[in-house]
Design a protein around this motif. Structure first.
Motif, PDB file in Angstrom:
ATOM      1  N   GLY A  97       0.809  -1.214   0.000  1.00  0.00           N
ATOM      2  CA  GLY A  97       0.000   0.000   0.000  1.00  0.00           C
ATOM      3  C   GLY A  97       0.842   1.263   0.000  1.00  0.00           C
ATOM      4  N   LEU A  98       1.871   1.273   0.833  1.00  0.00           N
ATOM      5  CA  LEU A  98       2.780   2.426   0.858  1.00  0.00           C
ATOM      6  C   LEU A  98       3.521   2.551  -0.465  1.00  0.00           C
ATOM      7  CD1 LEU A  98       4.325   2.115   4.445  1.00  0.00           C
ATOM      8  CD2 LEU A  98       2.552   3.711   3.688  1.00  0.00           C
ATOM      9  N   TRP A  99       3.945   1.411  -1.015  1.00  0.00           N
ATOM     10  CA  TRP A  99       4.665   1.422  -2.291  1.00  0.00           C
ATOM     11  C   TRP A  99       3.804   2.025  -3.399  1.00  0.00           C
ATOM     12  CZ3 TRP A  99       3.215  -1.791  -6.522  1.00  0.00           C
ATOM     13  CH2 TRP A  99       4.067  -1.678  -7.631  1.00  0.00           C
ATOM     14  N   MET A 100       2.531   1.638  -3.459  1.00  0.00           N
ATOM     15  CA  MET A 100       1.648   2.134  -4.516  1.00  0.00           C
ATOM     16  C   MET A 100       1.438   3.647  -4.435  1.00  0.00           C
ATOM     17  SD  MET A 100      -1.241  -0.858  -4.871  1.00  0.00           S
ATOM     18  CE  MET A 100      -2.027   0.000  -6.249  1.00  0.00           C
ATOM     19  N   GLN A 101       1.593   4.190  -3.237  1.00  0.00           N
ATOM     20  CA  GLN A 101       1.458   5.630  -3.054  1.00  0.00           C
ATOM     21  C   GLN A 101       2.786   6.370  -3.213  1.00  0.00           C
ATOM     22  OE1 GLN A 101      -1.207   6.719   0.430  1.00  0.00           O
ATOM     23  NE2 GLN A 101      -0.958   4.508   0.795  1.00  0.00           N
ATOM     24  N   GLY A 102       3.851   5.628  -3.488  1.00  0.00           N
ATOM     25  CA  GLY A 102       5.167   6.247  -3.621  1.00  0.00           C
ATOM     26  C   GLY A 102       5.789   6.651  -2.307  1.00  0.00           C
ATOM     27  N   LEU A 103       5.297   6.093  -1.210  1.00  0.00           N
ATOM     28  CA  LEU A 103       5.740   6.536   0.113  1.00  0.00           C
ATOM     29  C   LEU A 103       6.958   5.779   0.647  1.00  0.00           C
ATOM     30  CD1 LEU A 103       2.241   7.028   1.769  1.00  0.00           C
ATOM     31  CD2 LEU A 103       3.757   8.765   0.787  1.00  0.00           C
ATOM     32  N   LEU A 104       7.442   4.811  -0.126  1.00  0.00           N
ATOM     33  CA  LEU A 104       8.664   4.111   0.255  1.00  0.00           C
ATOM     34  C   LEU A 104       9.882   4.649  -0.484  1.00  0.00           C
ATOM     35  CD1 LEU A 104       7.374   0.406   0.246  1.00  0.00           C
ATOM     36  CD2 LEU A 104       7.497   2.005   2.173  1.00  0.00           C
ATOM     37  N   ALA A 105       9.654   5.488  -1.472  1.00  0.00           N
ATOM     38  CA  ALA A 105      10.741   6.004  -2.306  1.00  0.00           C
ATOM     39  C   ALA A 105      11.574   7.031  -1.555  1.00  0.00           C
ATOM     40  CB  ALA A 105      10.161   6.628  -3.569  1.00  0.00           C
TER      41      ALA A 105
END
Length: 206
Positions: free
Chosen positions: A104-112
């Motif tokens: 979920g975080l990855w799909m929002q770009g929040l792990l980048a």
């Protein structure tokens, strides 16, 4: 303060070796001024399987007080250092399952653009330390993260011998204690990740 580094050390350990390395990494990051969360991931093995091994059961009971990692901890952190024992040259299923919850975080770009690093332990010498860390970093590439390995940036790494991340040979049941070299390597890795993360944060503000 704007340059404070928030760092999560998230690990899986069955008999305690990786836990001890995690403590060393956390101590190094704290010494470098980071706000550190030391967190374990959930055990997936059935209770009866854990109970069948005294070292496994003893360590599980001794670390029940350590909080379980959640995706929110990764969202909170500027840097994440993952720890896993080797399982056939790969990341343990317990840590991999946690990584899979970050979709979920990855799909929002929040792990980048966060900093990531890793450490490991094996039962035997040449038992898959490097391959485990490289497998772990595959997830980081998908995150769009920044891998910060220890490399050979400090004399201790020439003794520890693993530029991909701190590693220790533990024996089959963790009977080979974590030694001073491994602890020093973990402490150094924690400091390095914290300091590089702080420099990156400062550069982004410039």
């Amino acid at each position: 303060m704007a340059d404070d580094v928030k760092l999560a050390v998230i690990y899986y350990s069955s008999t305690g070796t990786v836990h001890q390395l995690a403590e060393a990494v956390a101590a190094g990051a704290s010494a470098a001024g980071a706000d550190v969360r030391l967190l374990r991931v959930a055990e997936l093995a059935p209770r009866e399987v854990v109970a069948s091994s005294q070292p496994w059961a003893t360590h599980a009971a001794a670390t029940e007080h350590i909080a379980l990692a959640t995706p929110e901890d990764v969202f909170w952190a500027d840097a994440v250092v993952f720890g896993s024992p080797t399982r056939f040259g790969n990341v343990a299923s317990q840590l991999k399952q946690f990584l899979d919850t970050l979709g979920g975080l990855w799909m929002q770009g929040l792990l980048a653009d966060k900093v990531y690093s890793g450490f490991t332990a094996t039962s035997q010498l040449h038992g898959g330390q490097e391959s485990t860390l490289l497998a772990l970093y595959n997830a980081v590439y998908h995150f769009g993260g920044i891998v910060v390995p220890p490399g050979f940036t400090d004399p201790i790494k020439f003794v520890d011998g693993n530029p991909y991340g701190t590693a220790h040979v533990s024996g089959g049941q963790g009977e080979i204690p974590v030694d001073d070299t491994a602890r020093a390597a973990g402490t150094y890795q924690g400091k390095r990740v914290a300091n590089v993360t702080r420099a990156l944060k400062a550069g982004r503000r410039a």
